[in-house]
Design a protein around this motif. Sequence first.
Motif, PDB file in Angstrom:
ATOM      1  N   GLY A   9       4.807   6.645 -15.353  1.00 26.93           N
ATOM      2  CA  GLY A   9       3.597   7.067 -14.683  1.00 26.93           C
ATOM      3  C   GLY A   9       2.367   6.400 -15.137  1.00 26.93           C
ATOM      4  O   GLY A   9       2.557   5.638 -16.051  1.00 26.93           O
ATOM      5  N   GLY A  10       1.462   6.581 -14.409  1.00 27.14           N
ATOM      6  CA  GLY A  10      -0.006   5.986 -14.828  1.00 27.14           C
ATOM      7  C   GLY A  10      -0.698   5.906 -13.474  1.00 27.14           C
ATOM      8  O   GLY A  10      -0.499   6.483 -12.461  1.00 27.14           O
ATOM      9  N   LEU A  11      -1.879   5.008 -13.735  1.00 21.03           N
ATOM     10  CA  LEU A  11      -2.968   4.900 -12.884  1.00 21.03           C
ATOM     11  C   LEU A  11      -2.712   3.694 -11.892  1.00 21.03           C
ATOM     12  O   LEU A  11      -2.511   2.323 -12.751  1.00 21.03           O
ATOM     13  N   VAL A  12      -2.686   3.608 -10.770  1.00 20.37           N
ATOM     14  CA  VAL A  12      -2.598   2.436 -10.186  1.00 20.37           C
ATOM     15  C   VAL A  12      -3.329   2.217  -8.835  1.00 20.37           C
ATOM     16  O   VAL A  12      -3.555   3.397  -8.205  1.00 20.37           O
ATOM     17  N   GLN A  13      -3.601   1.299  -8.416  1.00 13.69           N
ATOM     18  CA  GLN A  13      -4.513   1.059  -7.304  1.00 13.69           C
ATOM     19  C   GLN A  13      -3.657   1.107  -5.963  1.00 13.69           C
ATOM     20  O   GLN A  13      -2.531   0.863  -5.942  1.00 13.69           O
ATOM     21  N   PRO A  14      -4.316   1.579  -4.795  1.00 14.21           N
ATOM     22  CA  PRO A  14      -3.522   1.635  -3.593  1.00 14.21           C
ATOM     23  C   PRO A  14      -2.872   0.237  -3.322  1.00 14.21           C
ATOM     24  O   PRO A  14      -3.646  -1.008  -3.478  1.00 14.21           O
ATOM     25  N   TYR A  93       5.538  13.557 -11.119  1.00 13.35           N
ATOM     26  CA  TYR A  93       7.123  13.081 -10.691  1.00 13.35           C
ATOM     27  C   TYR A  93       8.039  13.563 -11.701  1.00 13.35           C
ATOM     28  O   TYR A  93       7.771  13.494 -12.980  1.00 13.35           O
ATOM     29  N   TYR A  94       9.010  14.260 -11.267  1.00  9.27           N
ATOM     30  CA  TYR A  94      10.128  14.836 -12.023  1.00  9.27           C
ATOM     31  C   TYR A  94      11.480  14.342 -11.350  1.00  9.27           C
ATOM     32  O   TYR A  94      11.659  14.167 -10.212  1.00  9.27           O
ATOM     33  N   VAL A 117       1.528  10.347 -11.844  1.00  9.32           N
ATOM     34  CA  VAL A 117       1.187   9.171 -10.914  1.00  9.32           C
ATOM     35  C   VAL A 117      -0.012   9.205 -10.389  1.00  9.32           C
ATOM     36  O   VAL A 117      -0.079  10.455  -9.532  1.00  9.32           O
ATOM     37  N   THR A 118      -1.066   8.432 -10.608  1.00 12.86           N
ATOM     38  CA  THR A 118      -2.261   8.711  -9.763  1.00 12.86           C
ATOM     39  C   THR A 118      -2.633   7.149  -9.182  1.00 12.86           C
ATOM     40  O   THR A 118      -2.552   6.231  -9.915  1.00 12.86           O
ATOM     41  N   VAL A 119      -2.827   7.238  -7.904  1.00 12.69           N
ATOM     42  CA  VAL A 119      -2.949   6.134  -7.035  1.00 12.69           C
ATOM     43  C   VAL A 119      -4.513   6.216  -6.433  1.00 12.69           C
ATOM     44  O   VAL A 119      -4.920   7.042  -5.690  1.00 12.69           O
TER      45      VAL A 119
END
Length: 121
Positions: A9-14, A93-94, A117-119
């Motif tokens: 998981g992580g930070l991702v742009q749209p 997310y699991y 997860v961060t979008v």
Amino acid sequence: QVELVESGGGLVQPGGSLRLSCAVSGSDNTIAAMGWFRQDPGKQRELVALITNGGSTSYADSVKGRFTISRDTGKNTVYLQMNRLKPEDTAVYYCNGGRTGTSGSYVWIVWGQGTQVTVSS
């Protein structure tokens, strides 16, 4: 006893992509499918994808065409490839293992710790 550990998981742009991994340790011959779920605070946990031991897959309508579930039996790992991510995909997310239940459903028996997860732009 089966243990599950999610990662990726992580930070991702749209519009971006991420691949989540679920490492499976131990064994349980009653598990017939593996699933990926997600949960945002204040919302119900949602099944987004599953893969059966036979390799059949199914997806929630909200992710169909964008997410792909797969597995590497040699590595005892289940993956969730997420493409064209949207802000509404933001969640923890699991992964989980499911036993066959009644009427074609599954009884999900073991939860991992989840991966965020961060979008967002």
